[in-house]
Design an enzyme around this catalytic site. Structure first.
Site, short mmCIF file in Angstrom:
data_model
loop_
_atom_site.label_atom_id
_atom_site.label_comp_id
_atom_site.label_asym_id
_atom_site.label_seq_id
_atom_site.Cartn_x
_atom_site.Cartn_y
_atom_site.Cartn_z
N PRO A 1 0.84 -1.20 0.00
CA PRO A 1 0.00 0.00 0.00
C PRO A 1 0.87 1.26 0.00
O PRO A 1 1.81 1.36 0.78
CB PRO A 1 -0.80 -0.14 1.29
CG PRO A 1 -0.82 -1.61 1.58
CD PRO A 1 0.51 -2.11 1.10
N GLU A 2 0.55 2.19 -0.90
CA GLU A 2 1.30 3.44 -0.97
C GLU A 2 0.51 4.53 -0.26
O GLU A 2 -0.53 4.26 0.35
CB GLU A 2 1.59 3.79 -2.43
CG GLU A 2 2.50 2.76 -3.11
CD GLU A 2 2.98 3.21 -4.49
OE1 GLU A 2 2.89 4.40 -4.80
OE2 GLU A 2 3.43 2.34 -5.26
#
Length: 279
Positions: free
Chosen positions: A2-3
């Site tokens: 996840p960014e």
């Protein structure tokens, strides 16, 4: 992994459920993830009231009213779920919190590359997880002059410089590729060769890409989902990432001659860009 947009989406999903509540049960169902879980986690958090939920870089920060911080990183495959009542727990639900409103929050991490640890708001900048981190890309502190200063003299490729968390905190591979395309800058360009005007353009592109991604709930590839279990949808708006050999938006060149969007590997990560538009 996840960014920033995915982590921000999770934070916004947790805020109305956690803020103002008291933690009535905290359970660590294994002793470690990427690093050991503090052995007294349950005792230290049970009974605490949550003041705020926020993000720093790609970390989730749950701040208690006494200044204690619960620090969470989702690693490669971590997910956070919100359930009413007492749901049946799954094999990889490693940390569980229940609030006095009756909601249960679960951290599920099949690959165990995430982390859960404790800190304090007064020492956050000195915490080894955050020491030296650059400005938040959506903050006023991240602007053209600030970016130009951090890129000055850098002999690394521009994309690598932007992925350096000391340059700007929280940027990841997908969104750097997208922002560089929007700004018309090549990922191969030396960071030191970015002019002041180009730095302004790039900052605007980074903020716009991140804001659009957050509005779409992030990008769902393999593991990421929102706390409600819903998918993110920004992957349907990608302009270059994952589109090797295809035409970029509003392309007027011949794909047979140009080869379309190009994929290269930089620092062991895939980079996608248009060599015609990005200089």
């Amino acid at each position: 992994m996840p960014e920033l947009p995915e982590v921000e989406t999770i934070v916004r999903g947790l805020q109305p459920v956690l803020e103002g509540t008291r933690l009535v049960r905290v359970e660590a169902r294994r002793p470690d993830l990427r690093i050991p879980i503090p052995p007294g986690l349950s005792q230290q958090l049970t009974g605490k009231q949550v003041r705020a939920v926020r993000r720093r870089a790609k970390y989730i920060l749950v701040e208690m009213t006494d200044g204690m911080l619960l620090i969470i990183h989702l690693g490669m495959s971590g997910r956070m779920y919100i359930d009413p009542g007492d749901p049946d727990l799954l094999t990889h639900d490693h940390v569980v919190w229940k609030t006095d409103r009756g909601d249960t929050i679960r951290l599920n991490d099949a690959r165990r590359f995430g982390l859960v640890t404790l800190g304090h708001v007064d020492s956050l900048d000195r915490n080894p997880l955050f020491a030296g981190a650059g400005p938040e890309p959506l903050s006023n502190a991240f602007n053209g002059p600030a970016l130009a200063k951090r890129l000055k003299g850098r002999r690394s490729p521009l994309k690598a410089a932007l992925l350096d968390q000391k340059t700007v905190a929280g940027l990841g591979n997908i969104y750097v590729s997208e922002a560089l395309f929007m700004a018309g800058l090549s990922p191969r360009r030396l960071a030191a060769n970015v002019s002041a005007r180009q730095a302004e353009t790039l900052v605007t592109a980074i903020k716009r890409v991140l804001e659009n991604a957050i509005s779409a709930g992030g990008s769902s590839l393999r593991d990421y989902v929102q706390p409600t279990g819903e998918l993110g949808y920004f992957q349907h708006q990608w302009t270059v990432y994952g589109k090797e050999g295809k035409a970029c938006p509003d392309c007027d060149c011949l794909i047979a001659e140009t080869g379309g969007i190009r994929k290269i590997v930089q620092s062991n990560r895939s980079t996608f860009y248009c060599p015609r538009r990005q200089r």
